[in-house]
Design an enzyme around this catalytic site. Sequence first.
Site, PDB file in Angstrom:
ATOM      1  N   ASP A 154       0.829  -1.494   0.044  1.00  0.00           N
ATOM      2  CA  ASP A 154       0.214  -0.012   0.167  1.00  0.00           C
ATOM      3  C   ASP A 154       0.631   1.743  -0.084  1.00  0.00           C
ATOM      4  OD1 ASP A 154       0.341  -0.427   2.499  1.00  0.00           O
ATOM      5  OD2 ASP A 154      -0.749  -0.234   4.031  1.00  0.00           O
ATOM      6  N   HIS A 155       2.589   1.035   0.207  1.00  0.00           N
ATOM      7  CA  HIS A 155       2.643   2.394   1.037  1.00  0.00           C
ATOM      8  C   HIS A 155       3.288   2.646  -0.696  1.00  0.00           C
ATOM      9  CE1 HIS A 155       1.825   1.671   4.485  1.00  0.00           C
ATOM     10  NE2 HIS A 155       2.767   3.212   5.410  1.00  0.00           N
ATOM     11  N   ASP A 161       3.165  -1.034  11.848  1.00  0.00           N
ATOM     12  CA  ASP A 161       2.879   0.138  11.540  1.00  0.00           C
ATOM     13  C   ASP A 161       2.587   0.344  12.118  1.00  0.00           C
ATOM     14  OD1 ASP A 161       2.156   2.009   8.406  1.00  0.00           O
ATOM     15  OD2 ASP A 161       1.041   2.197  10.055  1.00  0.00           O
ATOM     16  N   ARG A 167      -1.450  12.430  10.064  1.00  0.00           N
ATOM     17  CA  ARG A 167      -0.495  12.923  10.641  1.00  0.00           C
ATOM     18  C   ARG A 167      -0.543  14.258   9.920  1.00  0.00           C
ATOM     19  NH1 ARG A 167       2.928   7.528  11.487  1.00  0.00           N
ATOM     20  NH2 ARG A 167       2.559   7.832  13.629  1.00  0.00           N
ATOM     21  N   SER A 188       6.074   6.925  13.027  1.00  0.00           N
ATOM     22  CA  SER A 188       6.587   6.021  12.693  1.00  0.00           C
ATOM     23  C   SER A 188       6.712   4.774  13.180  1.00  0.00           C
ATOM     24  CB  SER A 188       6.786   6.035  11.586  1.00  0.00           C
ATOM     25  OG  SER A 188       7.349   4.558  10.482  1.00  0.00           O
ATOM     26  N   ARG A 190       8.896   2.833  11.987  1.00  0.00           N
ATOM     27  CA  ARG A 190       9.834   2.012  10.860  1.00  0.00           C
ATOM     28  C   ARG A 190      11.013   2.394  11.586  1.00  0.00           C
ATOM     29  NH1 ARG A 190       9.313   7.851   7.857  1.00  0.00           N
ATOM     30  NH2 ARG A 190       7.311   7.738   8.102  1.00  0.00           N
TER      31      ARG A 190
END
Length: 754
Positions: free
Chosen positions: A100-101, A165, A447, A643, A645
């Site tokens: 999706d990203h 995520d 965000r 995030s 990440r």
Amino acid sequence: LDKKVKQNNWEEGNFINYKKFSENIAIVRSRLNRPLTYGEKILYSHLDDPHGQDLERGVSYLKLRPDRVACQDATAQMAILQFMSAGMPSVANPTTVHCDHLIEAQLGGSKDLARANDINKEVYDFLASACAKFNIGFWKPGSGIIHQILLENYAFPGGLLIGTDSHTPNGAGLGMAAIGVGGADAVDVMANLPWELKAPKYIRVNLTGKLSGWASPKDIITKLAGLTTVKGGTGAIMEYTGEGLDSISCTGMGTIGNMGAEIGATTSVFPFNERMYDYLKATNRQAIGDYARSYADGLKADEGAEYDASYEIDLSTLEPHINGPFTPDLATPLSKFAETAKANNWPTEVKATLIGSCTNSSYEDMSRAAHIARDALDHGLKAKMGFFVSPGSEQIRATIARDGQLQTFEEFGGSVLANACGPCIGQWDRQDVKKGEKNSIVTSFNRNFTGRNDGNPATHCFVTSPDMVLAMAIGGSLTFNPATDKLKDKDGNEFMLTPPTGIEGLPAKGYDPGENTYQAPPADRESVEVKVSPTSDRLQVLSPFKPWDGKDAKDLPILIKAQGKTTTDHISMAGPWLKYRGHLDNISNNLLIGATNEANGEANKVQNYTNGEWGAVPAVARDYKAKGIKWVVVGDWNYGEGSSREHAALQPRHLGGLAIIVRSFARIHETNLKKQGMLPLTFDEPADYDKIKPEDRIDIPCTKLAPGVPLVATVHPKSGEAFEVKLNHTFNEPQVEWFKNGSALNTMAKATKA
Ligand code: MIC
Ligand code: SF4
């Protein structure tokens, strides 16, 4: 309770087990002898050792056995690369990957998808083959945003899910504890290790009254963000209670849980209710709904459960809120927004409006937005500026195409983008405004950090409900208040928009699944090959980090003393850098390029102490690394906000960093740092942050690292006397081993060899 109810319609053999849930709760209850919150019930029912586990909130580390793991494409690459180094033939727990990203929003839905498939072919092929090999369900590009797919297919009441995520808590919509984690945490569960979480505290949010008028579920969380601030939920589960819950749909609860990430909450939970049942039924999972109904008493907090803090929100008087710019907790109620915008000199003209994203892209969101758009169209009005729609999933896209909302958006002047993150994470090839030009945009996302959507630091992004986005799209200005202001129709007659109340939240004709975008793991997985080309610039096999050298660190330079907000977007920028998420060395070239250097107030310009020259942060870090010099970063409050990440932790590690010393951390980032063998440390005395100057050097007594014992570092200023600062940490015994071995993964590898 002794029934075999499948977790979802895609997998055989994975069942929901309320019998075990209730047995584990009984064990814990007999030990604690007190009522439990719903969040405690979900976590404690998933304990690895319900008999022996220490259970002190805010203190103990829980060892948990989640029901599922989910990864999105931008974080899955690293997670899978790490999993591959564990050398296992398949994942030990049900796992899915969602593309999706990596889809850029440029020309609209199908064209953008085709382009993404082309540009990202190597990465998608890697993910698809790795999923096939290791028995992971694979959701292809175009299927939708991870959190919507999870809610539509995999979330269930009382379940525990971890996802790579930060917005994984969207699963709250179905009464699940869904928690965002870094890739290395996901790997633990994929490899059958228990997953570790500091026992959270519990914050109650009691909802009274009933939503009405222009207020929508989003306003509960935008309002709450204003009350708690971006760090107010750190280390806590937000637990919603009260009669107000029944006026919120399942997907509305999903929205609230989703944006709970913005207040730093570990996750949010809602007790099972009939709205969840309705949604389960509408998404072909009535059997789960029936099973949950039969165990409904277990799927809520006990009477008299104790909370560490609490908030009350009266839905009957709740106003829409608009949050921003630049931080999601700057909440302004609609009635004050026009004056606030003027007083702060925010550009009042709205230049772009966007709805969708994982936060607000349900059928209900789309229907309410379409209702407002139709109202405008009936008066001969359209969106005054660019209006973009990202449907949350293929199923939502197909259903709103069938039921007409999508056509309404197009008539209204909207561009329908691919079912993906797109502009929400900087994958927006924005053409209408030049870089540096001050402008305002209004979105229904979660965000609004600087530069997040279009890479333009002068873009003022405001997050709010889809309803308010539509109102602003019609009014054209931040000063427009649909609750009080009149508009002029095409003939100059005045009218007011009608609020979108009484809209059906679930499709009357059922969902249209749209195109099939799921790839199940094949029966024969032996023959599947997973390839990583050694010359690829997008994927790179990971080599283990070096173990700690066993010595105290002396005289370390400060690579950067970061000033103010330092989110993961500042540490490892997204947008154009997303393409390197599978290549550690390449992505490291964005290390901290967004952080502001206290020494000069500039981003990406730091002084190399070895030669006095000013250079880009990654370049200086690489120079130190080449010279064998370890370094530290100094930062402010809530460092690593945003995030999940883990690149934000892998990169400083890869470029030779030893410690990150800050006033406080966001939860996921702190864990990510520990997992990669870094030292996340916090000032015992927050004012010490001010005492340290960018050109100082620091000694860190690594040999003293032990659970519960602060490290006393010595700071050597350029001129003047050395002084000591006390640095706290949260390492427990096994985590100290991660540091010593160089990473959690090295520790795992050592254990497997032994
Ligand atoms: C985000 O919303 O910031 C992201 C992009 O979804 C991240 C994940 C990532 O950086 O890949 C998140 O929220 O964790
Ligand atoms: Fe995607 Fe945005 Fe949701 Fe993150 S917040 S998962 S980028 S839609």
